[in-house]
Design a protein around this motif. Sequence first.
Motif, PDB file in Angstrom:
ATOM      1  N   ARG A 270       0.829  -1.195   0.000  1.00  0.00           N
ATOM      2  CA  ARG A 270       0.000   0.000   0.000  1.00  0.00           C
ATOM      3  C   ARG A 270       0.871   1.255   0.000  1.00  0.00           C
ATOM      4  O   ARG A 270       0.642   2.193  -0.769  1.00  0.00           O
ATOM      5  N   TRP A 271       1.873   1.251   0.878  1.00  0.00           N
ATOM      6  CA  TRP A 271       2.691   2.451   1.026  1.00  0.00           C
ATOM      7  C   TRP A 271       3.839   2.481   0.034  1.00  0.00           C
ATOM      8  O   TRP A 271       4.330   3.539  -0.349  1.00  0.00           O
ATOM      9  N   LEU A 272       4.283   1.317  -0.379  1.00  0.00           N
ATOM     10  CA  LEU A 272       5.447   1.251  -1.265  1.00  0.00           C
ATOM     11  C   LEU A 272       5.117   0.272  -2.388  1.00  0.00           C
ATOM     12  O   LEU A 272       5.541  -0.875  -2.363  1.00  0.00           O
ATOM     13  N   PRO A 273       4.317   0.709  -3.362  1.00  0.00           N
ATOM     14  CA  PRO A 273       3.848  -0.248  -4.364  1.00  0.00           C
ATOM     15  C   PRO A 273       4.971  -0.832  -5.226  1.00  0.00           C
ATOM     16  O   PRO A 273       4.910  -1.987  -5.600  1.00  0.00           O
TER      17      PRO A 273
ATOM     18  N   ALA B 203      13.040  10.862  -1.343  1.00  0.00           N
ATOM     19  CA  ALA B 203      12.155   9.772  -0.942  1.00  0.00           C
ATOM     20  C   ALA B 203      10.701  10.153  -1.194  1.00  0.00           C
ATOM     21  O   ALA B 203       9.908   9.341  -1.692  1.00  0.00           O
ATOM     22  N   ALA B 204      10.359  11.414  -0.868  1.00  0.00           N
ATOM     23  CA  ALA B 204       8.986  11.865  -1.119  1.00  0.00           C
ATOM     24  C   ALA B 204       8.674  11.789  -2.609  1.00  0.00           C
ATOM     25  O   ALA B 204       7.623  11.291  -3.033  1.00  0.00           O
ATOM     26  N   LEU B 205       9.621  12.254  -3.419  1.00  0.00           N
ATOM     27  CA  LEU B 205       9.441  12.221  -4.877  1.00  0.00           C
ATOM     28  C   LEU B 205       9.272  10.788  -5.365  1.00  0.00           C
ATOM     29  O   LEU B 205       8.368  10.475  -6.154  1.00  0.00           O
ATOM     30  N   ALA B 206      10.141   9.888  -4.860  1.00  0.00           N
ATOM     31  CA  ALA B 206      10.105   8.492  -5.294  1.00  0.00           C
ATOM     32  C   ALA B 206       8.766   7.861  -4.946  1.00  0.00           C
ATOM     33  O   ALA B 206       8.172   7.145  -5.758  1.00  0.00           O
ATOM     34  N   LEU B 207       8.242   8.155  -3.735  1.00  0.00           N
ATOM     35  CA  LEU B 207       6.959   7.582  -3.337  1.00  0.00           C
ATOM     36  C   LEU B 207       5.827   8.120  -4.193  1.00  0.00           C
ATOM     37  O   LEU B 207       4.974   7.362  -4.657  1.00  0.00           O
TER      38      LEU B 207
END
Lengths: 154, 162, 93
Positions: free
Chosen positions: B3-6, B34-38
Amino acid sequence: MTFAAELPAWAALLTAALVLLGAGLAFTGSLGLLRFSSFYERVHAPTLATTLGAGCVLIASMIFFSVLQTRPVVHEILIAIFLALTTPVTLMLLVRAALFRDRVEGRTYDEAKTRALPTVKNAPGPGRLAPIQAEPNELPPTRHPDNGDEHDYR
Amino acid sequence: MSRWLPFPLLSAGLLTMWLLLNQTVAVGHILLGAALALCIAWGTRAVQPSKTRLRRLGAIIRLFFVVLGDIIRSNAAVTWIILRPGQRRGTSSFVDIPLELRNPYGLAVLACIITSTPGTLWAGFDSATGVVTVHILDLIDENAWFDIIKGRYERLLLEIFE
Amino acid sequence: MTANVLLGSLTIAQVLVALAMAGATFRMLRGPRAQDRVLGLDTLYVNAILLLLIFGIRSGSTVYFEAALVIAVLGFVATAALAKFLMRGEVIE
């Protein structure tokens, strides 16, 4: 040009050798682009520059800046990854486009008339409706208004 | 997790790219990256790419070095073909090779390997029959290419993807 | 001494890559067919990336890296779009 003197000898020589090798491969690839006689042979030539040619120059740049700034400089790896991912895609697209065009124009042999072209999916074969049925020079004039009467854009 | 890290690999790659571009490992940049990657991974979920599992890290590493060696070797071979005066020994031709690999990601990796090795080109794949058409610049022995593509690359890719 | 070797080989490398760009430009202008021209453009931009990187080593500045990255991105999009155009006769369907 004082910075080159700050470099230790091994780094300078290694950079010089790698840059020369990379540039030589790029030159050879371009030479192949001129020398080969048919398109499907010519497509092989630029891969020299994009694989080992670019790789050598990028590694040279990495060594040079890492030694010069006395910290690891590895952002050249981004260009390496990008080239490694995109060149195959563009070349495959180009080959498929070339096969498609040859097929549309009814060529079954390549320019050098040495071998048969393969049948390709999505190409207008019997029973398959082609997106372009007309010859390129029979396209409706509205498609290329800038070209005047020159619709044969090969 | 899902859910958080598809797409953990995609997110890790994006974060690495961000840090490489900015040439830093500062905390602020790690957070921003990290925010961008998510966010991008969440956005990618809308495209609904089919999931696949990578297995056998050892096979991945082995494939990498096999391909690296082949690229260096075929660079030398193609350089020799271009610079050699006079006529060539082999002819350039299309070769049909039947594959057992069906995983789309595996096929994509195989296509990239074959095309980025100088001297060979991926010219098309028939998903109904599983036959790949490869263009070879200097064809002398067709069976040698069968062995290289099926024995060397496809075997490792089957281990990794299936 | 080694600095001179480095500078000399950088100059030779620049000349070689420039010649490679000239060859690609020739292929781009002469064809004979549209796919050859696109292939020439593809080779041209890859060689431009290499030339920029060598410029970067020569001047000792990493500014050229960004330019090389931008050329890589734009070159890929351009070649992909042109190949698509050759296939379909239009880019956006």
